[in-house]
Design an enzyme around this catalytic site. Structure first.
Site, PDB file in Angstrom:
ATOM      1  N   TYR A 138      45.454  41.853  -1.159  1.00  0.00           N
ATOM      2  CA  TYR A 138      43.961  41.630  -1.965  1.00  0.00           C
ATOM      3  C   TYR A 138      44.393  41.123  -3.391  1.00  0.00           C
ATOM      4  CZ  TYR A 138      41.812  44.328   1.577  1.00  0.00           C
ATOM      5  OH  TYR A 138      41.497  44.939   2.723  1.00  0.00           O
TER       6      TYR A 138
ATOM      7  N   LYS B  29      43.652  56.920  10.343  1.00  0.00           N
ATOM      8  CA  LYS B  29      44.815  56.772  11.660  1.00  0.00           C
ATOM      9  C   LYS B  29      45.801  57.771  11.712  1.00  0.00           C
ATOM     10  CE  LYS B  29      44.455  51.744  11.418  1.00  0.00           C
ATOM     11  NZ  LYS B  29      45.241  50.396  11.103  1.00  0.00           N
TER      12      LYS B  29
ATOM     13  N   HIS C 117      45.778  53.354   2.981  1.00  0.00           N
ATOM     14  CA  HIS C 117      47.200  52.525   3.416  1.00  0.00           C
ATOM     15  C   HIS C 117      48.402  53.279   3.210  1.00  0.00           C
ATOM     16  CE1 HIS C 117      44.990  48.180   2.769  1.00  0.00           C
ATOM     17  NE2 HIS C 117      44.660  48.922   3.884  1.00  0.00           N
TER      18      HIS C 117
ATOM     19  N   HIS D 193      35.061  44.895   9.052  1.00  0.00           N
ATOM     20  CA  HIS D 193      36.445  44.908   8.138  1.00  0.00           C
ATOM     21  C   HIS D 193      35.956  44.360   6.874  1.00  0.00           C
ATOM     22  CE1 HIS D 193      39.557  47.464   9.370  1.00  0.00           C
ATOM     23  NE2 HIS D 193      40.520  46.933   8.878  1.00  0.00           N
TER      24      HIS D 193
ATOM     25  N   ARG E 102      34.967  46.404   4.326  1.00  0.00           N
ATOM     26  CA  ARG E 102      36.204  47.054   3.529  1.00  0.00           C
ATOM     27  C   ARG E 102      37.130  46.296   2.739  1.00  0.00           C
ATOM     28  NH1 ARG E 102      39.923  51.316   4.683  1.00  0.00           N
ATOM     29  NH2 ARG E 102      42.191  50.665   5.273  1.00  0.00           N
TER      30      ARG E 102
ATOM     31  N   ARG F 111      37.185  52.513   7.204  1.00  0.00           N
ATOM     32  CA  ARG F 111      37.297  51.667   8.579  1.00  0.00           C
ATOM     33  C   ARG F 111      36.087  52.111   9.530  1.00  0.00           C
ATOM     34  NH1 ARG F 111      42.383  53.822   7.715  1.00  0.00           N
ATOM     35  NH2 ARG F 111      43.952  52.317   7.384  1.00  0.00           N
TER      36      ARG F 111
END
Length: 299
Positions: free
Chosen positions: A280, A174, A271, A245, A248, A150
């Site tokens: 995706y 995160k 994730h 993004h 990414r 990110r």
């Protein structure tokens, strides 16, 4: 934040940061969500958090929809308020959670935008010059495309996070989560050249350990990265808008197109759940169909 609820919200946000390891971005959004709901309470003359009923929550959602707010935003607000009341129940401040059975609207998930390999080659052509900023931009582009991290993770990289011997980067993700992400020879070479020459020159009289720096020598921010990428896209004459993004998304899409399994891509992207990665698959199916239509003689 509305004065009558300051004590509750202060302890709630401390709880999110310390116990739930929520990111600064999440706490900021939740703060805005709660403030907006408190304004609604004031408009409806609801003085206490314990006075909010299920009917009040439905009226609040109706007002959000009347403002034509995106479903994803409404869903996040419901989640923020449900979590807030769950915390209040845990602290014995309220007895019921009026948001417990409120339906969270599911927005139609947009397919992620990504670059085709030919477009990535065009982007890399824009950073082949030998000046300090081009060398930095090449390293930046190689790292973001080569790892799929990110933009916030990229902006926070430090020199000590790069292990050239093992070919991995320690990424601070995160919620305080960390993961190791491998990077290839192109990224390794670009970063080594940047660190030994360009970064040293750009640093001037500054002293810090952040990997990517701006032209003054200070840490390169997420906004700065966005500005650089926009400039590279304009220089490459690519159509449409670029955002960090996209690199990414491109990283994940290219991996899947070339045979990588979903679980591995999930781990690389950081994730928490596989469902976040599964979007995706729609992109790769579209790619496969386009390839088939363009190349099969009976298509």
């Amino acid at each position: 934040m509305s004065k009558p609820f300051n004590n509750y919200t202060h302890s709630y946000f401390a709880y999110l940061q310390i116990e739930k390891n929520s990111s600064v971005h999440t706490v900021k959004n939740y703060r805005e969500d709660l403030e907006q709901f408190f304004m609604f309470m004031n408009e409806q003359h609801i003085e206490k958090l314990t006075d909010v009923t299920h009917q009040d929550t439905r009226l609040y959602l109706t007002k959000l929809h009347e403002k034509k707010m995106a479903r994803a935003s409404v869903s996040r607000k419901v989640s923020a308020l449900r979590g807030f009341y769950r915390y209040l129940m845990r602290e014995s401040i309220v007895d019921e959670n009026p948001f417990l059975n409120v339906h969270r609207p599911k927005g139609a998930r947009k397919l992620p935008s990504f670059f085709y390999e030919e477009e990535m080659n065009e982007l890399f052509e824009t950073v082949q010059e030998a000046d300090e900023l081009s060398i930095r931009n090449k390293a930046l582009l190689e790292v973001m495309y080569g790892t799929g991290i990110r933009v916030s993770e990229c902006a926070g990289l430090e020199l000590k996070d790069i292990d050239f011997d093992l070919g991995v980067i320690l990424v601070h993700g995160k919620g305080g989560n960390e993961r190791y992400v491998p990077f290839g020879s192109f990224a390794a070479e670009a970063v080594e050249v940047y660190v030994k020459s360009s970064r040293t020159s750009l640093m001037k009289n500054t002293d810090h350990s952040i990997l990517f720096v701006n032209f003054r020598g200070g840490p390169l921010t997420a906004g700065g990265i966005r500005h650089i990428l926009t400039g590279l896209m304009e220089k490459a004459s690519l159509s449409g808008k670029i955002h960090p993004h996209m690199l990414r998304h491109t990283f994940a899409t290219h991996l899947l197109n070339n045979g990588a399994d979903m679980r591995t891509v999930q781990e690389l992207l950081g994730h928490a759940s596989l469902s976040s990665t599964q979007m995706y698959t729609h992109v790769t199916k579209e790619y496969l169909q386009k390839t088939y239509m363009n190349h099969h003689p009976r298509a």
